[in-house]
Design an enzyme around this catalytic site. Structure first.
Site, mmCIF file in Angstrom:
data_model
loop_
_atom_site.group_PDB
_atom_site.id
_atom_site.type_symbol
_atom_site.label_atom_id
_atom_site.label_comp_id
_atom_site.label_asym_id
_atom_site.label_seq_id
_atom_site.Cartn_x
_atom_site.Cartn_y
_atom_site.Cartn_z
ATOM 1 N N HIS A 90 0.664 -1.203 -0.136
ATOM 2 C CA HIS A 90 -0.006 0.275 0.181
ATOM 3 C C HIS A 90 0.806 1.217 0.135
ATOM 4 O O HIS A 90 0.341 2.738 -0.381
ATOM 5 C CB HIS A 90 -0.656 -0.257 0.717
ATOM 6 C CG HIS A 90 -2.068 -1.466 1.419
ATOM 7 N ND1 HIS A 90 -3.442 -1.006 1.016
ATOM 8 C CD2 HIS A 90 -2.167 -2.242 1.746
ATOM 9 C CE1 HIS A 90 -3.994 -2.436 -0.233
ATOM 10 N NE2 HIS A 90 -2.933 -3.251 1.215
ATOM 11 N N ASP A 96 2.398 6.264 -5.449
ATOM 12 C CA ASP A 96 3.215 6.030 -6.659
ATOM 13 C C ASP A 96 2.286 7.482 -7.267
ATOM 14 O O ASP A 96 0.722 7.642 -7.171
ATOM 15 C CB ASP A 96 2.069 4.889 -7.562
ATOM 16 C CG ASP A 96 1.842 5.248 -9.082
ATOM 17 O OD1 ASP A 96 2.644 6.338 -9.724
ATOM 18 O OD2 ASP A 96 2.038 4.046 -10.177
ATOM 19 N N ARG A 99 -0.031 7.631 -10.605
ATOM 20 C CA ARG A 99 -1.815 6.858 -10.349
ATOM 21 C C ARG A 99 -2.749 7.738 -9.144
ATOM 22 O O ARG A 99 -4.158 7.620 -9.286
ATOM 23 C CB ARG A 99 -1.098 5.378 -9.723
ATOM 24 C CG ARG A 99 -2.440 5.144 -9.013
ATOM 25 C CD ARG A 99 -1.679 3.794 -7.604
ATOM 26 N NE ARG A 99 -2.827 3.022 -6.963
ATOM 27 C CZ ARG A 99 -2.988 3.501 -6.104
ATOM 28 N NH1 ARG A 99 -2.893 4.802 -5.688
ATOM 29 N NH2 ARG A 99 -3.890 2.705 -5.317
ATOM 30 N N GLY A 123 -12.483 -2.608 -3.636
ATOM 31 C CA GLY A 123 -11.399 -3.383 -3.704
ATOM 32 C C GLY A 123 -10.268 -2.323 -2.946
ATOM 33 O O GLY A 123 -9.128 -1.646 -3.973
ATOM 34 N N GLU A 174 -18.374 -10.282 -5.881
ATOM 35 C CA GLU A 174 -19.291 -11.657 -5.941
ATOM 36 C C GLU A 174 -19.836 -12.395 -4.846
ATOM 37 O O GLU A 174 -21.621 -13.179 -5.725
ATOM 38 C CB GLU A 174 -18.452 -12.849 -6.647
ATOM 39 C CG GLU A 174 -17.489 -12.414 -8.074
ATOM 40 C CD GLU A 174 -16.424 -11.588 -7.507
ATOM 41 O OE1 GLU A 174 -15.237 -11.183 -8.696
ATOM 42 O OE2 GLU A 174 -15.453 -11.541 -6.482
ATOM 43 N N GLU A 189 -9.035 0.897 -8.815
ATOM 44 C CA GLU A 189 -7.924 0.325 -9.281
ATOM 45 C C GLU A 189 -7.300 -0.690 -9.209
ATOM 46 O O GLU A 189 -7.001 -1.147 -8.462
ATOM 47 C CB GLU A 189 -7.028 1.259 -8.246
ATOM 48 C CG GLU A 189 -5.855 2.134 -8.802
ATOM 49 C CD GLU A 189 -4.246 0.003 -8.714
ATOM 50 O OE1 GLU A 189 -5.091 -0.535 -9.177
ATOM 51 O OE2 GLU A 189 -3.803 0.552 -8.091
ATOM 52 N N GLU A 198 -3.364 -10.609 -12.267
ATOM 53 C CA GLU A 198 -4.313 -10.477 -11.076
ATOM 54 C C GLU A 198 -5.609 -10.435 -11.341
ATOM 55 O O GLU A 198 -6.423 -11.476 -11.105
ATOM 56 C CB GLU A 198 -3.873 -9.492 -10.090
ATOM 57 C CG GLU A 198 -2.094 -9.905 -9.387
ATOM 58 C CD GLU A 198 -2.200 -8.700 -8.035
ATOM 59 O OE1 GLU A 198 -3.071 -7.496 -8.450
ATOM 60 O OE2 GLU A 198 -1.167 -8.470 -7.563
ATOM 61 N N HIS A 342 3.898 2.769 -10.485
ATOM 62 C CA HIS A 342 4.478 1.407 -9.601
ATOM 63 C C HIS A 342 4.483 0.216 -10.631
ATOM 64 O O HIS A 342 4.871 -1.059 -10.475
ATOM 65 C CB HIS A 342 4.428 1.195 -8.855
ATOM 66 C CG HIS A 342 2.421 0.817 -8.448
ATOM 67 N ND1 HIS A 342 1.225 1.755 -8.863
ATOM 68 C CD2 HIS A 342 2.067 -0.189 -8.556
ATOM 69 C CE1 HIS A 342 -0.027 1.247 -8.885
ATOM 70 N NE2 HIS A 342 0.495 -0.379 -8.408
#
Length: 403
Positions: A90, A96, A99, A123, A174, A189, A198, A342
């Site tokens: 993190h 970054d 970002r 997320g 989900e 993100e 991923e 990153h």
């Protein structure tokens, strides 16, 4: 005193960098353990099915395969979420600036999409995007994460006086249920190395289908993947002359190692030796999971004579549709480290040395699909040829793994 202060700062910077490297090593170890555990799980399921005498062989094999695949995915997911509970990852993402400031700029400068809207952060990690959305005047923000980091995010939200505006929910997108039926905006993100590593975009697509109201927005929306040719004399030619000694055999060993996996690293614009092609692009508001396996064609014109060591890939991101102010950023090669992200760049090295000349054409196809044993990793096949006028200099195909 100033020299002493400078030295201390250098030491502190090195210590911080060392800590980040340790965190990344731990993350890679968890992924390795996931792969090992999934193989053990598969073996266990196979043995279990073979011991069952009441089932037909075909049915037993089918049950074994299903159980093995589900167990393998569960183990991989477990290690994946555990890796995001670590502070170092993190720190790397929040540090970054390209970002994080892009997301902040989008959320703070697009009131027509954010102000008085219900926002879903998929997320959420430490909650930074949720905090930006609340700061921008969102009606309410729902923040989802499966990792233990959500416990820290909950306290961060409370300590910043945003608990009335932000609701944090632990779980997989989900599987969770939101307190509201639909949201106006999904922000996430989700991008990984080579954009798709991923497979987090799968979860964003599921969130879009379950929770986004008709006419709502999924941001960022525009994604494009690019490929170009590079030389990497720093990495490879180093071994040609090491303090006056010939160590070329080390270069060939390194080349063989590099030519089986995507190499994630920082590269400079000065290493680029060709034009660039777009190999894939999509809109997160309409893309489907099946679209994430793709074949992209490319045609690169060599801009200077050099050794073609690798094909380099990167991605660009836009917050565009319905925006008051369009925001975009690139993860392409940069000369200045502060302009890098990153995500770095992902290069695919040739397994042999190849000289190219200005005006040569490097053309081919890049095939991308999910890894057969790890659904969060990728398998990449690149077919390419080099032409000089009408003469074909070289043609080949190579396979790589991004993991």
């Amino acid at each position: 005193r100033s020299r002493g202060t400078g030295a201390r700062r250098v030491v502190e910077a090195l210590r911080a960098e060392n800590q980040l490297l340790k965190e990344e090593l731990e993350r890679q170890k968890t992924l390795l353990e996931a792969a090992k555990s999934s193989l053990l799980e598969e073996d266990s399921c196979t043995e279990s099915s073979s011991e069952s005498s009441d089932e037909e062989p075909a049915a037993a094999r089918s049950r074994s395969k299903m159980g093995g695949e589900e167990g393998k995915k569960a183990v991989i997911d477990k290690h994946y979420f555990e890796s995001y509970a670590k502070i170092g990852i993190h720190h790397e993402m929040l540090s970054d600036r390209v970002r994080t400031e892009s997301y902040r700029s989008f959320l703070l400068n697009n009131p027509s999409l954010v102000k008085d809207k219900v926002v879903l952060d998929v997320g959420c990690g430490t909650g930074i995007l949720s905090l930006f959305a609340a700061q921008a005047g969102a009606k309410h923000v729902y923040s989802i994460d499966m990792s233990d980091i959500i416990d820290e995010a909950r306290e961060i939200v409370r300590e910043n006086g945003m608990a009335e505006k932000i609701t944090l929910i632990r779980g997989k997108v989900e599987e969770i249920t939101l307190p509201v039926e639909k949201v106006d905006l999904i922000v996430s993100e989700w991008m990984g190395y080579f954009l798709l590593y991923e497979s987090m975009l799968d979860s964003v697509i599921e969130a879009r289908k379950r929770f986004l109201r008709p006419g709502g927005a999924c941001m960022p929306d525009k994604c494009s993947m690019h490929i170009t040719a590079i030389e990497d004399s720093e990495r490879l030619s180093f071994w040609d002359d090491v303090y006056g000694f010939d160590m070329k055999r080390m270069k060939e060993k390194l080349r063989r190692s590099l030519s089986t996996e995507g190499t994630v690293d920082f590269y400079k614009e000065s290493q680029v030796i060709s034009s660039t092609s777009v190999i894939n692009k999509f809109d997160c508001n309409v893309v489907e999971v099946k679209d994430l396996e793709f074949v992209g064609e490319f045609r690169l014109e060599v801009t200077r004579s050099a050794k073609l060591d690798a094909l380099l890939t990167y991605f660009d991101i836009e917050f565009a549709g319905g925006c008051d102010q369009v925001v975009s950023f690139t993860t392409g090669p940069q000369e200045r480290m502060e302009e890098q992200t990153h995500w770095k760049q992902t290069s695919f090295y040739l397994d042999e040395e190849l000289e190219v000349q200005q005006g040569d054409i490097v053309a081919g196809e890049l095939h991308c699909k999910r890894h057969s044993k790890n659904p969060r990793a990728l398998e990449v096949l690149i077919k390419w040829e080099v032409k000089r006028g009408e003469h074909k200099v070289k043609s080949k195909f190579q396979t790589y793994v991004v993991e």
